[in-house]
Design a protein around this motif. Structure first.
Motif, PDB file in Angstrom:
ATOM      1  N   ASN A 158       0.737  -1.175  -0.175  1.00 26.58           N
ATOM      2  CA  ASN A 158      -0.181  -0.084  -0.054  1.00 26.58           C
ATOM      3  C   ASN A 158       0.816   1.107   0.059  1.00 26.58           C
ATOM      4  N   GLY A 159       2.014   1.213   0.713  1.00 27.31           N
ATOM      5  CA  GLY A 159       3.011   2.368   0.730  1.00 27.31           C
ATOM      6  C   GLY A 159       2.751   3.607   1.425  1.00 27.31           C
ATOM      7  N   GLU A 160       1.787   3.351   2.251  1.00 25.58           N
ATOM      8  CA  GLU A 160       1.443   4.749   3.161  1.00 25.58           C
ATOM      9  C   GLU A 160       1.433   4.551   4.509  1.00 25.58           C
ATOM     10  N   LYS A 161       2.029   5.486   5.022  1.00 29.52           N
ATOM     11  CA  LYS A 161       2.075   5.635   6.846  1.00 29.52           C
ATOM     12  C   LYS A 161       0.658   5.607   7.432  1.00 29.52           C
ATOM     13  N   GLU A 162       0.847   5.741   8.752  1.00 30.12           N
ATOM     14  CA  GLU A 162      -0.446   5.780   9.306  1.00 30.12           C
ATOM     15  C   GLU A 162      -1.684   4.699   9.200  1.00 30.12           C
ATOM     16  N   VAL A 163      -1.060   3.406   9.053  1.00 29.39           N
ATOM     17  CA  VAL A 163      -1.956   2.345   8.830  1.00 29.39           C
ATOM     18  C   VAL A 163      -1.628   1.569   9.825  1.00 29.39           C
ATOM     19  N   SER A 164      -2.954   0.973  10.802  1.00 27.78           N
ATOM     20  CA  SER A 164      -2.390   0.059  11.755  1.00 27.78           C
ATOM     21  C   SER A 164      -2.628  -1.279  11.337  1.00 27.78           C
ATOM     22  N   PHE A 165      -1.786  -2.008  11.797  1.00 34.17           N
ATOM     23  CA  PHE A 165      -2.025  -3.494  11.599  1.00 34.17           C
ATOM     24  C   PHE A 165      -3.054  -3.894  12.228  1.00 34.17           C
ATOM     25  N   ALA A 166      -3.315  -3.712  13.381  1.00 39.01           N
ATOM     26  CA  ALA A 166      -4.669  -4.303  14.030  1.00 39.01           C
ATOM     27  C   ALA A 166      -5.775  -3.678  13.648  1.00 39.01           C
ATOM     28  N   ASP A 167      -5.919  -2.323  13.534  1.00 36.39           N
ATOM     29  CA  ASP A 167      -7.073  -1.641  13.083  1.00 36.39           C
ATOM     30  C   ASP A 167      -7.522  -1.507  11.734  1.00 36.39           C
ATOM     31  N   ASN A 168      -6.519  -1.476  10.714  1.00 32.68           N
ATOM     32  CA  ASN A 168      -6.933  -1.336   9.331  1.00 32.68           C
ATOM     33  C   ASN A 168      -6.505  -2.507   8.477  1.00 32.68           C
ATOM     34  N   ILE A 169      -5.782  -3.459   8.809  1.00 38.35           N
ATOM     35  CA  ILE A 169      -5.515  -4.837   8.078  1.00 38.35           C
ATOM     36  C   ILE A 169      -6.196  -5.858   8.574  1.00 38.35           C
ATOM     37  N   PHE A 170      -7.121  -6.482   7.898  1.00 44.03           N
ATOM     38  CA  PHE A 170      -8.103  -7.585   8.400  1.00 44.03           C
ATOM     39  C   PHE A 170      -7.619  -8.913   7.533  1.00 44.03           C
ATOM     40  N   LEU A 171      -7.196 -10.132   8.404  1.00 46.08           N
ATOM     41  CA  LEU A 171      -6.907 -11.034   7.900  1.00 46.08           C
ATOM     42  C   LEU A 171      -8.393 -12.449   7.873  1.00 46.08           C
ATOM     43  N   ASP A 172      -8.570 -13.067   6.895  1.00 45.26           N
ATOM     44  CA  ASP A 172      -9.498 -14.028   6.938  1.00 45.26           C
ATOM     45  C   ASP A 172      -8.696 -15.321   7.603  1.00 45.26           C
ATOM     46  N   PRO A 173      -9.741 -16.015   8.213  1.00 50.12           N
ATOM     47  CA  PRO A 173      -9.219 -17.352   8.755  1.00 50.12           C
ATOM     48  C   PRO A 173      -8.500 -18.209   7.819  1.00 50.12           C
ATOM     49  N   PHE A 174      -7.334 -18.925   8.059  1.00 49.34           N
ATOM     50  CA  PHE A 174      -6.649 -19.816   7.338  1.00 49.34           C
ATOM     51  C   PHE A 174      -6.169 -20.815   8.153  1.00 49.34           C
ATOM     52  N   SER A 175      -5.738 -22.145   7.627  1.00 46.17           N
ATOM     53  CA  SER A 175      -5.048 -23.018   8.204  1.00 46.17           C
ATOM     54  C   SER A 175      -3.459 -23.096   7.752  1.00 46.17           C
ATOM     55  N   PHE A 176      -2.482 -23.285   8.464  1.00 43.29           N
ATOM     56  CA  PHE A 176      -1.256 -23.099   8.361  1.00 43.29           C
ATOM     57  C   PHE A 176      -0.736 -24.213   7.712  1.00 43.29           C
ATOM     58  N   ASN A 177      -0.015 -23.962   6.561  1.00 44.25           N
ATOM     59  CA  ASN A 177       0.962 -24.964   5.811  1.00 44.25           C
ATOM     60  C   ASN A 177       2.169 -24.294   5.740  1.00 44.25           C
ATOM     61  N   THR A 178       3.232 -25.017   5.289  1.00 49.52           N
ATOM     62  CA  THR A 178       4.601 -24.448   5.146  1.00 49.52           C
ATOM     63  C   THR A 178       4.712 -23.497   3.986  1.00 49.52           C
ATOM     64  N   ARG A 185      -7.815  -7.754   3.669  1.00 49.44           N
ATOM     65  CA  ARG A 185      -8.314  -6.520   3.355  1.00 49.44           C
ATOM     66  C   ARG A 185      -7.651  -5.240   4.040  1.00 49.44           C
ATOM     67  N   LEU A 186      -7.592  -4.381   3.562  1.00 47.34           N
ATOM     68  CA  LEU A 186      -6.921  -3.108   3.856  1.00 47.34           C
ATOM     69  C   LEU A 186      -8.029  -1.985   3.824  1.00 47.34           C
ATOM     70  N   HIS A 187      -8.384  -1.715   5.179  1.00 47.87           N
ATOM     71  CA  HIS A 187      -9.565  -0.595   5.350  1.00 47.87           C
ATOM     72  C   HIS A 187      -9.346   0.443   6.224  1.00 47.87           C
ATOM     73  N   LYS A 188      -9.502   1.631   5.432  1.00 47.07           N
ATOM     74  CA  LYS A 188      -9.012   2.853   6.416  1.00 47.07           C
ATOM     75  C   LYS A 188      -9.604   3.928   5.482  1.00 47.07           C
ATOM     76  N   ASN A 189     -10.842   4.812   6.425  1.00 50.28           N
ATOM     77  CA  ASN A 189     -11.397   5.932   5.804  1.00 50.28           C
ATOM     78  C   ASN A 189     -11.955   5.547   4.505  1.00 50.28           C
ATOM     79  N   ASN A 190     -11.792   5.902   3.278  1.00 49.81           N
ATOM     80  CA  ASN A 190     -12.549   5.499   2.087  1.00 49.81           C
ATOM     81  C   ASN A 190     -11.766   4.563   1.267  1.00 49.81           C
ATOM     82  N   ILE A 191     -10.772   4.082   1.834  1.00 52.64           N
ATOM     83  CA  ILE A 191      -9.762   2.978   1.031  1.00 52.64           C
ATOM     84  C   ILE A 191     -10.197   1.672   1.752  1.00 52.64           C
ATOM     85  N   ASN A 192     -10.488   0.832   0.480  1.00 50.45           N
ATOM     86  CA  ASN A 192     -11.036  -0.352   0.827  1.00 50.45           C
ATOM     87  C   ASN A 192     -10.427  -1.281  -0.226  1.00 50.45           C
TER      88      ASN A 192
END
Length: 214
Positions: A158-178, A185-192
């Motif tokens: 995305n390349g922009e500062k002021e993005v919070s890992f916890a508050d702005n980047i959302f991960l869907d559930p996944f199972s771990f493999n190697t 998704r990245l959601h902040k203000n009008n960015i989706n």
């Protein structure tokens, strides 16, 4: 040392790893730098940060197959870019490795991290409770690193500062493999923005990498 690992993602996108075994002087001799870059390198202490800066630039030259000067700058957000070459780029490094991702058509982001137990102590700072809920105890440390690398790769892409890992980047559930993929998704203000992040375990390192929009 030659390139330790290289993966072509599509016709225009790839990433590679460089295992840094050289001394700083050996890496420096492989580069062409302008006066500003030389001054910056001289200010770096002779440690891992010094080797990482040199290693990523040497690897970039190898991937672009050039001995010519590469004008690589950093924008106001800290994102590296090439002034005169038609590539999007992303750098990462951790301990003995430098990583570079390039693409002619897409923004890119890559992150490499050495896998260590300490990630468990800070997991709550970059994951929300619903994300912590899908972490598998059997592969807890590795999966936490996938989550961190995925969010870091998206942040770099995305390349922009002021993005919070916890508050702005959302991960869907996944199972771990190697090796695998996860949706995010990245959601902040009008960015989706939607992403599919790829990841792989390489030795005792985790790598996350992503292509963004064109």
């Amino acid at each position: 040392m030659a390139i330790a690992y290289r993966q072509h993602i599509d016709d225009d996108t790839e990433f590679a790893l460089w295992r840094i075994e050289e001394e700083a002087d050996d890496l420096y001799k492989q580069l062409q730098l302008d006066d500003e870059e030389k001054a910056y390198v001289e200010k770096l202490s002779n440690g891992k940060r010094h080797l990482h800066w040199l290693g990523t630039r040497v690897l970039l030259r190898k991937m672009l197959h050039t001995d010519e000067y590469i004008d690589c700058k950093v924008d106001a957000h800290g994102k590296p870019y090439l002034v005169n070459l038609p590539y999007h780029i992303s750098f990462s490094h951790s301990f003995d490795y430098a990583a570079v991702m390039i693409s002619k058509t897409h923004k890119v982001g890559i992150d490499i991290e050495q896998i260590k137990q300490k990630v468990e102590r800070i997991a709550g700072k970059f994951l929300r409770p619903d994300e912590m809920a899908f972490i598998d105890d059997a592969h807890k440390i590795e999966q936490l690193y996938v989550c961190w690398c995925a969010k870091e790769a998206i942040y770099k892409c995305n390349g922009e500062k002021e993005v919070s890992f916890a508050d702005n980047i959302f991960l869907d559930p996944f199972s771990f493999n190697t090796r695998g993929e996860l949706s995010a998704r990245l959601h902040k203000n009008n960015i989706n923005l939607d992403y599919v992040v790829s990841y792989m375990q390489y030795e005792d390192y985790m790598i996350g990498y992503v292509k963004g929009q064109m």
